[in-house]
Design a protein around this motif. Structure first.
Motif, short mmCIF file in Angstrom:
data_model
loop_
_atom_site.label_atom_id
_atom_site.label_comp_id
_atom_site.label_asym_id
_atom_site.label_seq_id
_atom_site.Cartn_x
_atom_site.Cartn_y
_atom_site.Cartn_z
N ASP A 115 1.58 2.10 25.34
CA ASP A 115 1.14 2.49 23.99
C ASP A 115 2.14 2.01 22.94
OD1 ASP A 115 0.24 3.67 21.70
OD2 ASP A 115 0.66 5.74 22.31
N PRO A 116 1.77 1.01 22.14
CA PRO A 116 2.69 0.49 21.13
C PRO A 116 2.75 1.34 19.87
CG PRO A 116 0.64 -0.73 21.05
CD PRO A 116 0.50 0.27 22.16
N THR A 117 1.85 2.30 19.75
CA THR A 117 1.82 3.14 18.54
C THR A 117 2.76 4.34 18.65
OG1 THR A 117 0.01 4.57 19.31
CG2 THR A 117 -0.61 2.50 18.24
N ARG A 118 3.35 4.55 19.82
CA ARG A 118 4.23 5.70 20.02
C ARG A 118 5.47 5.57 19.13
NH1 ARG A 118 8.43 7.37 23.41
NH2 ARG A 118 8.63 5.25 24.24
N LYS A 119 5.78 6.62 18.42
CA LYS A 119 6.94 6.70 17.54
C LYS A 119 6.90 5.69 16.39
CE LYS A 119 10.17 8.63 20.93
NZ LYS A 119 11.49 8.46 21.58
N VAL A 120 5.70 5.27 16.02
CA VAL A 120 5.61 4.34 14.89
C VAL A 120 6.13 5.01 13.62
CG1 VAL A 120 3.25 4.99 14.24
CG2 VAL A 120 4.09 2.70 13.71
N ILE A 121 6.78 4.25 12.79
CA ILE A 121 7.32 4.76 11.52
C ILE A 121 6.40 4.30 10.40
CG2 ILE A 121 9.26 4.68 9.91
CD1 ILE A 121 11.05 4.17 12.36
N ILE A 122 5.84 5.25 9.68
CA ILE A 122 4.91 4.94 8.59
C ILE A 122 5.69 4.80 7.30
CG2 ILE A 122 2.87 5.70 7.32
CD1 ILE A 122 2.34 5.00 10.25
N LYS A 123 5.59 3.63 6.70
CA LYS A 123 6.26 3.36 5.43
C LYS A 123 5.19 3.22 4.34
CE LYS A 123 9.87 0.88 7.97
NZ LYS A 123 10.63 -0.40 8.09
N GLY A 124 5.59 2.75 3.19
CA GLY A 124 4.62 2.55 2.12
C GLY A 124 5.25 2.71 0.76
N LYS A 125 4.55 2.20 -0.25
CA LYS A 125 5.04 2.31 -1.62
C LYS A 125 4.91 3.75 -2.10
CE LYS A 125 2.37 -0.72 -3.63
NZ LYS A 125 1.84 -1.63 -4.66
N HIS A 139 0.83 -1.21 0.00
CA HIS A 139 0.00 0.00 0.00
C HIS A 139 0.85 1.26 0.00
CE1 HIS A 139 -2.65 -3.15 1.65
NE2 HIS A 139 -3.60 -2.50 1.02
N GLU A 140 0.26 2.33 -0.51
CA GLU A 140 0.93 3.63 -0.50
C GLU A 140 0.95 4.20 0.91
OE1 GLU A 140 -0.80 6.22 -3.39
OE2 GLU A 140 -0.51 4.81 -5.04
N ARG A 141 1.84 5.16 1.13
CA ARG A 141 2.07 5.69 2.48
C ARG A 141 0.80 6.28 3.10
NH1 ARG A 141 3.60 9.96 5.58
NH2 ARG A 141 5.22 9.53 7.13
N GLN A 142 0.01 7.02 2.32
CA GLN A 142 -1.20 7.63 2.87
C GLN A 142 -2.20 6.56 3.30
OE1 GLN A 142 -1.92 10.95 3.64
NE2 GLN A 142 -3.58 9.85 4.68
N THR A 143 -2.29 5.47 2.54
CA THR A 143 -3.18 4.38 2.91
C THR A 143 -2.70 3.71 4.18
OG1 THR A 143 -3.57 4.03 0.55
CG2 THR A 143 -4.30 2.28 2.03
N VAL A 144 -1.37 3.57 4.34
CA VAL A 144 -0.80 3.00 5.56
C VAL A 144 -1.10 3.91 6.75
CG1 VAL A 144 1.34 2.25 6.70
CG2 VAL A 144 1.03 1.87 4.24
N MET A 145 -1.02 5.21 6.53
CA MET A 145 -1.35 6.17 7.60
C MET A 145 -2.80 6.00 8.04
SD MET A 145 -0.19 8.70 9.47
CE MET A 145 1.21 9.47 8.64
N ASP A 146 -3.71 5.83 7.10
CA ASP A 146 -5.12 5.62 7.44
C ASP A 146 -5.31 4.32 8.22
OD1 ASP A 146 -5.69 7.94 6.07
OD2 ASP A 146 -6.29 6.93 4.22
N PHE A 147 -4.62 3.27 7.78
CA PHE A 147 -4.66 1.97 8.46
C PHE A 147 -4.22 2.12 9.91
CE2 PHE A 147 -2.36 -2.02 9.51
CZ PHE A 147 -3.38 -2.95 9.32
#
Length: 313
Positions: free
Chosen positions: A98-108, A70-78
């Motif tokens: 909180d496991p979402t802290r400092k998550v790195i959003i990647k994507g195509k 998925h593209e980065r924006q779609t990953v961000m929505d996920f």
């Protein structure tokens, strides 16, 4: 009946119940469907992950796996659709931190998406060949969207009383739930509630077309015992046949909205005015959507500026 969860229970089970409790009936059906798509992907990528097993590293791995396709924006929505449930689980003590802290959003990398629209001559050719009968048909719908830039659901929701023929105005204040069981729904956002000017030809045409229709009923949706189902593909199919017959670029109904906006921009209408007419939440949306057109216009502006400066002697 609600389940009581422990850290040993599956995260996907908790998330499914969380969607039912917190999201069903609280958000639009289209948005709710996106949460269920996120649920389906989570079941596919992390079917055995327990609530207690949702750590920073396991959550990052889930995001990474989703990002492969998925593209980065779609990953961000996920990520955002999962985060609300995860933070609630943290509050309940089912996840320790909180496991979402400092998550790195990647994507195509996003694909190069150039919007499809007709130029002025092509649109004129299309509209000239529409079969505008004395009764409502989908050709009238195509004309309406082309001349107003309305969204598909907004145009479906139009009733005769939304027209103010005396002042050449059209009120857009609702949408039609064509993806569900029909019925009026709120607009996409507050900015989508608007009044737009219509030309005198539309005034004459639609005043005649709607004069004997019920004032509060949608113009383009037939009503029997219940409202008839309406599909976007029906109008898109008609439009495609016209485009092929007339040897025009094939566009969709949404492409008519792009055509409307593009013609206004090329005519010199300001981005702010186009944004208001389209019902965009901000000018930023308009600028992003029509960036290539704006860049083309800016190139023309440079020539104009240079000619103006050269005349200053």
């Amino acid at each position: 009946m609600l389940n009581e969860f422990t850290p040993q229970d599956l995260f996907v089970s908790y998330y499914e119940q969380w969607i039912r409790v917190y999201k069903e009936g609280a958000i639009r059906e289209v948005t709710l469907a996106k949460y269920y798509v996120t649920l389906a992907w989570t079941k596919k990528l992390a079917p055995d992950m327990t609530l207690g097993g949702v750590t920073r590293i396991s959550y990052q791995q889930l995001i990474n796996d989703y990002a492969k396709e998925h593209e980065r924006q779609t990953v961000m929505d996920f990520h955002h659709q999962l985060k609300g449930a995860i933070l609630d689980a943290v509050d309940e003590g089912l996840i320790t931190r909180d496991p979402t802290r400092k998550v790195i959003i990647k994507g195509k990398s996003p694909a190069d998406k150039k919007i499809k629209y007709l130029n002025q001559f092509e649109l004129h050719t299309l509209l000239k060949n529409l079969h505008l009968d004395k009764v409502v048909n989908w050709d009238w719908f195509i004309l309406l969207v082309a001349k107003t830039g309305m969204r598909f659901s907004e145009a479906l929701a139009l009733t005769p009383k939304d027209f103010d023929f005396a002042h050449q105005m059209l009120s857009i204040n609702k949408t039609w739930n064509y993806k569900g069981d029909g019925g009026f729904m709120p607009t996409k956002n507050k900015s989508s509630v608007r009044k737009i000017q219509i030309d005198w030809q539309m005034v004459m045409q639609f005043s005649a077309l709607t004069k004997d229709l019920p004032a509060d009923e949608p113009i383009f949706v037939q009503k029997g015992e219940r409202y008839a189902a309406v599909y976007n593909s029906t109008v898109n199919g008609l439009l495609e046949r016209y485009c092929k017959k007339l040897e025009l670029p094939v566009i969709s109904v949404h492409g008519l909205r792009h055509t409307h906006a593009s013609l206004l921009l090329f005519a010199g209408v300001s981005i702010a005015s186009v944004a208001r007419r389209l019902g965009h939440a901000s000018m930023t949306t308009t600028q992003k959507t029509y960036l290539h057109i704006i860049q083309e216009l800016e190139s023309s502006d440079v020539d104009l500026i240079m000619r103006s400066m050269a005349n200053l002697t």
